[in-house]
Motif scaffolding. Structure first.
Motif, PDB file in Angstrom:
ATOM      1  N   UNK A 296      57.146  18.929 -37.637  1.00 48.07           N
ATOM      2  CA  UNK A 296      56.153  18.161 -38.404  1.00 48.07           C
ATOM      3  C   UNK A 296      54.667  18.816 -38.279  1.00 48.07           C
ATOM      4  N   UNK A 297      54.291  18.734 -37.023  1.00 46.83           N
ATOM      5  CA  UNK A 297      52.957  18.902 -36.572  1.00 46.83           C
ATOM      6  C   UNK A 297      52.660  20.506 -36.786  1.00 46.83           C
ATOM      7  N   UNK A 298      53.604  21.268 -37.281  1.00 47.57           N
ATOM      8  CA  UNK A 298      53.554  22.589 -37.224  1.00 47.57           C
ATOM      9  C   UNK A 298      54.114  23.109 -38.612  1.00 47.57           C
ATOM     10  N   UNK A 299      53.366  22.654 -39.559  1.00 46.49           N
ATOM     11  CA  UNK A 299      54.045  22.708 -41.051  1.00 46.49           C
ATOM     12  C   UNK A 299      54.505  24.226 -41.397  1.00 46.49           C
ATOM     13  N   UNK A 300      53.997  25.435 -40.910  1.00 50.02           N
ATOM     14  CA  UNK A 300      53.872  26.636 -41.139  1.00 50.02           C
ATOM     15  C   UNK A 300      55.609  27.102 -40.635  1.00 50.02           C
ATOM     16  N   UNK A 301      56.181  26.393 -39.613  1.00 46.04           N
ATOM     17  CA  UNK A 301      57.324  26.629 -39.181  1.00 46.04           C
ATOM     18  C   UNK A 301      58.334  26.136 -40.174  1.00 46.04           C
ATOM     19  N   UNK A 302      58.234  25.366 -41.236  1.00 47.74           N
ATOM     20  CA  UNK A 302      59.270  25.047 -42.015  1.00 47.74           C
ATOM     21  C   UNK A 302      59.391  26.393 -42.899  1.00 47.74           C
ATOM     22  N   UNK A 303      58.447  27.223 -43.169  1.00 45.99           N
ATOM     23  CA  UNK A 303      58.421  28.540 -43.891  1.00 45.99           C
ATOM     24  C   UNK A 303      59.178  29.708 -42.979  1.00 45.99           C
ATOM     25  N   UNK A 304      58.656  29.369 -41.736  1.00 47.92           N
ATOM     26  CA  UNK A 304      59.588  30.547 -40.820  1.00 47.92           C
ATOM     27  C   UNK A 304      59.511  30.004 -39.308  1.00 47.92           C
ATOM     28  N   UNK A 305      60.450  29.510 -39.129  1.00 46.01           N
ATOM     29  CA  UNK A 305      60.664  28.871 -37.641  1.00 46.01           C
ATOM     30  C   UNK A 305      60.273  30.129 -36.408  1.00 46.01           C
ATOM     31  N   UNK A 306      59.957  29.556 -35.644  1.00 43.88           N
ATOM     32  CA  UNK A 306      59.511  30.361 -34.233  1.00 43.88           C
ATOM     33  C   UNK A 306      60.703  30.168 -33.180  1.00 43.88           C
ATOM     34  N   UNK A 307      61.126  31.237 -32.547  1.00 42.07           N
ATOM     35  CA  UNK A 307      62.020  31.155 -31.437  1.00 42.07           C
ATOM     36  C   UNK A 307      61.353  30.684 -30.144  1.00 42.07           C
ATOM     37  N   UNK A 308      61.924  29.372 -29.883  1.00 42.52           N
ATOM     38  CA  UNK A 308      61.196  28.759 -28.607  1.00 42.52           C
ATOM     39  C   UNK A 308      61.899  28.802 -27.173  1.00 42.52           C
ATOM     40  N   UNK A 309      62.982  29.206 -27.436  1.00 44.25           N
ATOM     41  CA  UNK A 309      63.718  29.466 -26.189  1.00 44.25           C
ATOM     42  C   UNK A 309      65.002  30.434 -26.443  1.00 44.25           C
ATOM     43  N   UNK A 310      65.571  30.922 -25.336  1.00 45.15           N
ATOM     44  CA  UNK A 310      66.845  31.746 -25.657  1.00 45.15           C
ATOM     45  C   UNK A 310      67.593  31.828 -24.396  1.00 45.15           C
ATOM     46  N   UNK A 311      68.965  32.191 -24.556  1.00 41.19           N
ATOM     47  CA  UNK A 311      69.714  32.636 -23.469  1.00 41.19           C
ATOM     48  C   UNK A 311      69.883  34.093 -23.301  1.00 41.19           C
ATOM     49  N   UNK A 312      70.081  34.627 -21.873  1.00 40.14           N
ATOM     50  CA  UNK A 312      70.388  35.970 -21.708  1.00 40.14           C
ATOM     51  C   UNK A 312      71.437  36.315 -20.697  1.00 40.14           C
ATOM     52  N   UNK A 313      72.229  37.186 -20.703  1.00 40.92           N
ATOM     53  CA  UNK A 313      73.333  37.397 -19.639  1.00 40.92           C
ATOM     54  C   UNK A 313      72.938  38.666 -19.094  1.00 40.92           C
ATOM     55  N   UNK A 314      73.115  38.800 -17.945  1.00 42.58           N
ATOM     56  CA  UNK A 314      72.701  40.057 -17.190  1.00 42.58           C
ATOM     57  C   UNK A 314      73.984  40.675 -16.963  1.00 42.58           C
ATOM     58  N   UNK A 315      74.436  41.729 -18.000  1.00 38.29           N
ATOM     59  CA  UNK A 315      75.600  42.248 -17.930  1.00 38.29           C
ATOM     60  C   UNK A 315      75.705  43.170 -16.806  1.00 38.29           C
TER      61      UNK A 315
END
Length: 172
Positions: free
Chosen positions: A77-96
């Motif tokens: 809510x305090x970042x109203x532009x994120x409702x138009x385009x959310x940003x990636x805040x975290x992710x999971x990666x596998x070391x293949x």
């Protein structure tokens, strides 16, 4: 985080300096409120740019063999532009590259899984998967590996079908 704060402050000072210079060129014709508004806008743009640029920058620095299996987008809510385009805040990666198997237990695979967060340190977790039964377990101190490839003490979790970590480690 500290460097981003410095960059944001520098953007505000730079914008104020540009407005000051422009006002000198125009012989004081700009309204007095224009300088703080321009500085605030520049700081806001710098912050937004930093938020949206974190994921692509981090993704591009991952070594060969790291497969991103899941990402979490953020809206606030305090970042109203994120409702138009959310940003990636975290992710999971596998070391293949780190995937290991035992000759006696070919359906059991061990891999390193990394958890990345915008304002968090990277966390590494060894994950054991049982590809034949569709389950996985985080490896902790109580887990014991035996010579025949069996494992005791693992706290197995049966995720939903299509679990991205299980799918990545088991190969589809």
């Amino acid at each position: 985080m500290f460097l981003e704060l410095i960059a944001t402050l520098f953007a505000g000072v730079a914008a104020a300096g540009v407005v000051l210079l422009l006002n000198k060129v125009l012989k004081g014709r700009l309204p007095k409120w224009f300088m703080p508004v321009a500085a605030g806008a520049a700081m806001l743009v710098a912050t937004i740019s930093s938020e949206y640029g974190w994921y692509p920058r981090t993704k591009n620095t991952l070594p060969e063999g790291m497969e991103i299996v899941q990402s979490v987008d953020s809206k606030a809510l305090y970042r109203p532009w994120t409702y138009l385009r959310p940003f990636t805040e975290r992710f999971v990666a596998v070391d293949t590259v780190s995937i290991n198997t035992h000759d006696a237990q070919p359906d059991m695979r061990l891999a390193d899984v990394y958890f990345f967060g915008r304002w968090s340190p990277v966390n590494k977790l060894a994950v054991l998967t049982d590809c034949a039964n569709g389950r996985r377990a985080a490896l902790i101190d109580a887990v014991t590996f035996h010579d025949d490839g069996t494992v005791t003490g693992a706290d197995w979790v049966e995720p939903e079908s299509g679990d991205p970590i299980l799918t990545s480690i088991c190969g589809g």
